[in-house]
Design a protein around this motif. Structure first.
Motif, mmCIF file in Angstrom:
data_model
loop_
_atom_site.group_PDB
_atom_site.id
_atom_site.type_symbol
_atom_site.label_atom_id
_atom_site.label_comp_id
_atom_site.label_asym_id
_atom_site.label_seq_id
_atom_site.Cartn_x
_atom_site.Cartn_y
_atom_site.Cartn_z
ATOM 1 N N ASN A 1 -32.436 5.527 -15.123
ATOM 2 C CA ASN A 1 -33.023 4.827 -14.147
ATOM 3 C C ASN A 1 -34.566 4.651 -14.337
ATOM 4 O O ASN A 1 -35.192 5.948 -14.712
ATOM 5 C CB ASN A 1 -32.833 5.710 -12.748
ATOM 6 N N ASP A 2 -35.068 3.769 -13.944
ATOM 7 C CA ASP A 2 -36.434 3.452 -14.333
ATOM 8 C C ASP A 2 -37.390 3.987 -13.171
ATOM 9 O O ASP A 2 -37.285 3.712 -12.049
ATOM 10 C CB ASP A 2 -36.635 1.712 -14.251
ATOM 11 N N PHE A 3 -38.134 5.141 -13.522
ATOM 12 C CA PHE A 3 -39.009 5.582 -12.370
ATOM 13 C C PHE A 3 -40.431 5.371 -12.768
ATOM 14 O O PHE A 3 -41.419 6.176 -12.475
ATOM 15 C CB PHE A 3 -38.819 7.370 -12.114
ATOM 16 N N GLY B 1 -43.820 -4.911 -13.377
ATOM 17 C CA GLY B 1 -42.589 -6.036 -13.327
ATOM 18 C C GLY B 1 -42.103 -6.529 -14.744
ATOM 19 O O GLY B 1 -41.029 -6.607 -14.776
ATOM 20 N N ILE B 2 -43.142 -6.554 -15.844
ATOM 21 C CA ILE B 2 -42.661 -6.963 -17.092
ATOM 22 C C ILE B 2 -41.601 -6.000 -17.674
ATOM 23 O O ILE B 2 -40.538 -6.136 -18.022
ATOM 24 C CB ILE B 2 -43.986 -7.208 -17.944
ATOM 25 N N ALA C 1 -39.737 -5.491 -10.457
ATOM 26 C CA ALA C 1 -39.119 -5.945 -11.567
ATOM 27 C C ALA C 1 -37.885 -6.866 -11.234
ATOM 28 O O ALA C 1 -37.971 -7.913 -12.003
ATOM 29 C CB ALA C 1 -38.397 -4.590 -12.433
ATOM 30 N N ASN C 2 -37.382 -6.803 -10.140
ATOM 31 C CA ASN C 2 -36.433 -7.703 -9.574
ATOM 32 C C ASN C 2 -36.857 -9.180 -9.185
ATOM 33 O O ASN C 2 -36.583 -10.101 -9.496
ATOM 34 C CB ASN C 2 -35.710 -7.496 -8.391
ATOM 35 N N PRO D 1 -31.089 -7.803 -9.940
ATOM 36 C CA PRO D 1 -30.443 -6.983 -11.297
ATOM 37 C C PRO D 1 -30.468 -5.594 -11.083
ATOM 38 O O PRO D 1 -29.619 -5.040 -11.738
ATOM 39 C CB PRO D 1 -31.198 -7.286 -12.621
ATOM 40 N N ALA D 2 -31.083 -5.238 -9.993
ATOM 41 C CA ALA D 2 -31.224 -3.513 -10.253
ATOM 42 C C ALA D 2 -30.605 -3.008 -8.786
ATOM 43 O O ALA D 2 -30.363 -3.641 -7.891
ATOM 44 C CB ALA D 2 -32.896 -2.980 -9.763
#
Length: 476
Positions: free
Chosen positions: A178-180, A192-193, A210-211, A224-225
């Motif tokens: 998971n992206d924290f 975002g990138i 990011a979405n 997507p997340a």
């Protein structure tokens, strides 16, 4: 307001229109990873740069005037910046960039030391423009590096799931990492990138922006997340140490179904697992239609996890799966989000395996190490000129430096560059870079994506995901 592209270059580049060899009419350059931490890269992010900064009318009189103001003050002289060069782009090309960019398909997995992208000017009077654009184009290193890192971590996860987890549990691999990282990056743009790049391999992410980037720049058909309700220490310490058990109980009652994650190390993670979750709240946890994810957040990750799992196995019991490893009841899992990076993930899974613990018991959160602790040298990215035309004659261009080794001997540097016009072909299924004039007939995988101000080839986020899935190796 669109960013002024004329300002998006290193200052020294504004002098190059005078410094190239007299008679230069063509500059052709390529991008490659010259090695680095991983032996392959996942190409991603060029479309973002093109859409954000390069496509359409990007040169205007107002932007030239703005740039002239800064250049006069930066250099203290008026013979460096050429307003006329940019005015020519307006007069001849209506403010659109007369260059062509070719690149490998986004989502492709390409071994290092290969051309990933090439760029050349289409107007002989704009020979200086090719490498003027290096500064902004080079920033593709960031999404490529994050996408590569995330994909390699997925290989690690897949390997240990294959060795220690039931095959049915593999459906959950997409949610393991998971992206924290949002709070740990330098800007919203980085979040975002980089967040987009992570979502090529995993679905778990708390980086909401990011979405939005995936939808705006890659036409994502779906968000997507995915994420879950989760606590932080400000929640768990609201009633002090004496009230921690009450807060645990409150969390379970606020989310009686589904997944809920609870940081449990505010005071004593081992007491929290043994006395609170594993004793006082045990029956309530096991009766839930969902999963409690317990989060330690302090100490050595591997040592802490071993102790936490020993306690949870004792308190909640376990089953031995088809691979012979222990698995907690489905109502209980653990997430490690502190001290997580590529090396520690490898170590954690190795330690779990040695101690008979299935990988399916654990999910991971990765912050700064995912989105921030990378740089251009992680994969040694460079954009170099390899071909030029001077007075109508084509010429190879390359650098071939030497350096001293540990014994004081002169040897070739890893910074050697390629020469000539290049093709990226596949020979026996393996990407390799060759010269266009070598006569190799295999298809060139560097395809035109941008020409004369227009995006020529556009990818959806799902297409990039599919390309990566088709090409990634799930072996270490």
């Amino acid at each position: 307001m669109q960013t002024n592209l004329i300002l998006l270059a290193d200052a020294y580049k504004y002098s190059h229109h005078k410094l190239y060899a007299p008679g230069t009419t063509k500059v052709y350059s390529y991008l490659e990873s010259r090695g680095g931490e991983f032996d392959e890269t996942v190409f991603f992010g060029l479309q973002y740069i093109i859409k954000k900064y390069l496509q359409g009318v990007v040169i205007t009189k107002e932007k030239i005037d703005e740039a002239a103001y800064y250049m006069h003050n930066i250099f203290g002289r008026d013979d460096v910046f050429s307003a006329a060069n940019f005015q020519y782009i307006i007069d001849k090309h209506q403010g659109r960039l007369p260059v062509t960019i070719k690149a490998v398909n986004e989502g492709s997995v390409v071994p290092v030391h290969n051309a990933l992208m090439v760029i050349e000017n289409n107007d002989p009077n704009c020979f200086w423009l090719t490498n003027f654009l290096e500064t902004i184009l080079m920033q593709v290193w960031y999404p490529v590096t994050v996408a590569t890192l995330s994909a390699r971590i997925k290989e690690v996860v897949n390997l240990y799931y294959t060795e220690t987890a039931d095959d049915a549990s593999k459906a959950g691999i997409d949610f393991v990492l998971n992206d924290f990282g949002f709070r740990g990056v330098s800007s919203v743009e980085s979040a975002g990138i980089g967040g987009m790049a992570h979502l090529l391999s995993f679905k778990g992410s708390d980086t909401v922006i990011a979405n939005a980037f995936a939808r705006e720049y890659y036409n994502a058909l779906h968000v997507p997340a995915a994420s879950v309700p989760a606590t932080e220490h400000s929640v768990m310490t609201m009633k002090g140490e004496a009230g921690e058990l009450d807060m645990f109980r409150h969390i379970l009652r606020m989310y009686p179904t589904g997944i809920v994650a609870c940081v449990s190390d505010s005071y004593n993670i081992f007491r929290a697992c043994a006395d609170y979750w594993g004793t006082e709240l045990k029956e309530e946890v096991l009766k839930r239609d969902g999963t409690l994810v317990i989060r330690p957040d302090s100490g050595d990750p591997a040592l802490t996890l071993l102790s936490v799992f020993d306690i949870l196995f004792e308190k909640f019991g376990y089953q031995i799966n088809d691979k012979g490893y222990r698995v907690l009841p489905k109502q209980v899992r653990v997430i490690q989000g502190d001290g997580v990076n590529y090396d520690s993930i490898l170590h954690i899974y190795q330690v779990l395996k040695i101690n008979g613990i299935s990988a399916e018991n654990l999910v991971l959160g990765m912050g700064g190490a995912l989105l921030q602790k990378v740089d251009r040298d992680t994969q040694k990215f460079a954009l170099k000129c390899s071909y030029a035309e001077i007075n109508g004659i084509g010429t190879d261009v390359r650098k071939n430096p030497v350096e001293l080794n540990e014994r004081g001997e002169i040897e070739p540097s890893f910074k050697q560059s390629k020469a000539g016009r290049l093709k990226l072909v596949q020979v026996n299924g393996q990407f390799t870079t060759v010269r266009e004039d070598e006569g190799i007939e295999e298809r060139d995988h560097l395809e035109t994506v941008f020409a004369n101000g227009e995006l020529i080839k556009e990818y959806s986020f799902e297409e990039v995901q599919a390309t990566l899935k088709q090409n990634v190796r799930y072996t270490l």
